[in-house]
Write a protein that holds these residues in place. Structure first.
Motif, PDB file in Angstrom:
ATOM      1  N   THR A 190       8.046   2.076   8.980  1.00 13.93           N
ATOM      2  CA  THR A 190       7.630   2.129   7.580  1.00 13.93           C
ATOM      3  C   THR A 190       7.215   3.541   7.190  1.00 13.93           C
ATOM      4  O   THR A 190       7.496   3.993   6.069  1.00 13.93           O
ATOM      5  CB  THR A 190       6.473   1.147   7.319  1.00 13.93           C
ATOM      6  OG1 THR A 190       6.793  -0.136   7.859  1.00 13.93           O
ATOM      7  CG2 THR A 190       6.212   0.996   5.834  1.00 13.93           C
ATOM      8  N   LEU A 191       6.539   4.250   8.085  1.00 10.52           N
ATOM      9  CA  LEU A 191       6.186   5.650   7.826  1.00 10.52           C
ATOM     10  C   LEU A 191       7.436   6.486   7.588  1.00 10.52           C
ATOM     11  O   LEU A 191       7.495   7.296   6.654  1.00 10.52           O
ATOM     12  CB  LEU A 191       5.391   6.224   8.995  1.00 10.52           C
ATOM     13  CG  LEU A 191       3.888   5.929   9.050  1.00 10.52           C
ATOM     14  CD1 LEU A 191       3.319   6.350  10.388  1.00 10.52           C
ATOM     15  CD2 LEU A 191       3.161   6.635   7.910  1.00 10.52           C
ATOM     16  N   VAL A 192       8.433   6.289   8.435  1.00  2.26           N
ATOM     17  CA  VAL A 192       9.687   7.040   8.287  1.00  2.26           C
ATOM     18  C   VAL A 192      10.357   6.698   6.960  1.00  2.26           C
ATOM     19  O   VAL A 192      10.851   7.587   6.242  1.00  2.26           O
ATOM     20  CB  VAL A 192      10.637   6.739   9.472  1.00  2.26           C
ATOM     21  CG1 VAL A 192      12.012   7.327   9.223  1.00  2.26           C
ATOM     22  CG2 VAL A 192      10.056   7.289  10.773  1.00  2.26           C
ATOM     23  N   ALA A 193      10.354   5.412   6.595  1.00  4.47           N
ATOM     24  CA  ALA A 193      10.997   4.978   5.348  1.00  4.47           C
ATOM     25  C   ALA A 193      10.339   5.594   4.125  1.00  4.47           C
ATOM     26  O   ALA A 193      11.012   5.860   3.121  1.00  4.47           O
ATOM     27  CB  ALA A 193      10.968   3.456   5.254  1.00  4.47           C
ATOM     28  N   PHE A 194       9.025   5.851   4.194  1.00  4.31           N
ATOM     29  CA  PHE A 194       8.296   6.418   3.055  1.00  4.31           C
ATOM     30  C   PHE A 194       7.916   7.887   3.290  1.00  4.31           C
ATOM     31  O   PHE A 194       6.948   8.387   2.724  1.00  4.31           O
ATOM     32  CB  PHE A 194       7.039   5.589   2.762  1.00  4.31           C
ATOM     33  CG  PHE A 194       7.336   4.263   2.132  1.00  4.31           C
ATOM     34  CD1 PHE A 194       7.536   4.151   0.769  1.00  4.31           C
ATOM     35  CD2 PHE A 194       7.453   3.122   2.914  1.00  4.31           C
ATOM     36  CE1 PHE A 194       7.822   2.934   0.190  1.00  4.31           C
ATOM     37  CE2 PHE A 194       7.740   1.895   2.348  1.00  4.31           C
ATOM     38  CZ  PHE A 194       7.934   1.800   0.981  1.00  4.31           C
TER      39      PHE A 194
END
Length: 319
Positions: A190-194
């Protein structure tokens, strides 16, 4: 990392963040222990406790974003929340996994003895390796795997003689570290996605978790008991205790996310187990908690495995 960006930051930045995580989380553990052990305010309602802590965290973030101290580093500037339903939907899977962690935690503590807790926590390293391979397609080197195995063996020796398993405790003893490993992987994805916007992640995750916790409190049955058994609702000391524990846990979550931006979920699991080792050794030195010679040797072996792992990861950064 097959689709994931490489950890951000230099070797010194990663080391500083890792040391900060170990320091803050270790301090938070001892603060919480002192508060709960020596406090007259015993509050054995985990679901309501989590709900209060989430609400306090929301209030703190709202106040801090309103103050917005611009002279502080960007990491300490909490942006004002702008709700977006599409963002919430994308973060929802992480929130559900987080709630599984919350729900599973009291069940784990109920069915697994305290003496077995630290060893079972070390199994999160093994599950992180397995799930990183299955979900992120990350293949670790044999030397990295060896370092992880050394840590797990060391933790087993560190608590040998204290381990006590039944069928039920084995289920929860395996389920808890598995959920922790999955949660760290979802955090990373999720960190990578955002684009590593961890404040956005914390804000949305906290809001949605707070809302979902309301029906869970009713289903848990805690609401029927809390008003008949708790007498200190108007005591300032109780709310000071609740605020302190909420903010210490919030600080740990923030520094954990900052560390996870720069390292892999496996490295985060290794850091978490290293924190456990340090806490055990501090308790042995300062508080005189009993450790046999074999237990102490196991702790030191596990710590050596963590140092070896850190060295291998440092060598990878040089490549």
């Amino acid at each position: 990392m097959n689709g994931l960006p490489l950890p951000a930051g230099s070797k010194s930045t990663i080391s500083t963040t890792a040391i900060s995580y170990l320091s803050v989380s270790t301090l938070a553990t001892f603060v919480n222990k002192l508060l709960y052990v020596h406090s007259e305010y015993k509050f054995p309602f985990p679901f309501i406790t989590v709900f209060f802590q989430l609400v306090i965290t929301l209030i703190f973030m709202a106040l801090w974003s309103f103050i917005n101290p611009t002279h502080h580093p960007s990491y300490f500037r909490i942006p004002k929340l702008r709700w977006n339903s599409s963002v919430a939907i994308r973060i929802a899977p992480l929130t559900l996994v987080y709630l599984c962690v919350i729900i599973f935690n009291p069940l784990f503590l109920q069915h697994v003895e305290v003496s077995t807790y630290h060893f079972t926590h070390s199994l999160s390293i093994a599950f992180s390796m397995i799930f990183s391979h299955l979900m992120l397609h990350v293949e670790n080197s044999q030397r990295v795997k060896s370092a992880c195995i050394i840590m797990i063996i060391g933790m087993c020796l560190g608590f040998i003689g204290h381990l006590n398993f039944s069928v039920v405790s084995t289920f929860y003893g395996l389920g808890w570290p598995a959920i922790l490993a999955i949660y760290s992987i979802y955090l990373k994805k999720t960190l990578v996605a955002f684009k590593n916007d961890f404040w956005l992640l914390i804000q949305y995750n906290t809001i949605m978790s707070t809302v979902i916790m309301i029906p869970l409190i009713f289903l848990s049955g805690e609401l029927d008991k809390v008003f008949t058994s708790i007498w200190f609702w108007d005591e300032t000391g109780f709310w000071v205790q609740m605020i302190i524990t909420s903010l210490t846990n919030f600080s740990v979550n923030v520094i954990m996310l900052i560390l996870l931006i720069r390292v892999s979920p496996l490295s985060l699991s290794v850091a978490g187990v290293t924190k456990t080792i340090i806490q055990t050794l501090i308790a042995y030195v300062i508080f005189g908690n009993p450790l046999s010679l074999l237990n102490l040797a196991g702790m030191l072996l596990s710590l050596a495995g963590a140092v070896y792992y850190a060295r291998l990861k440092t060598e990878e950064l040089k490549l």
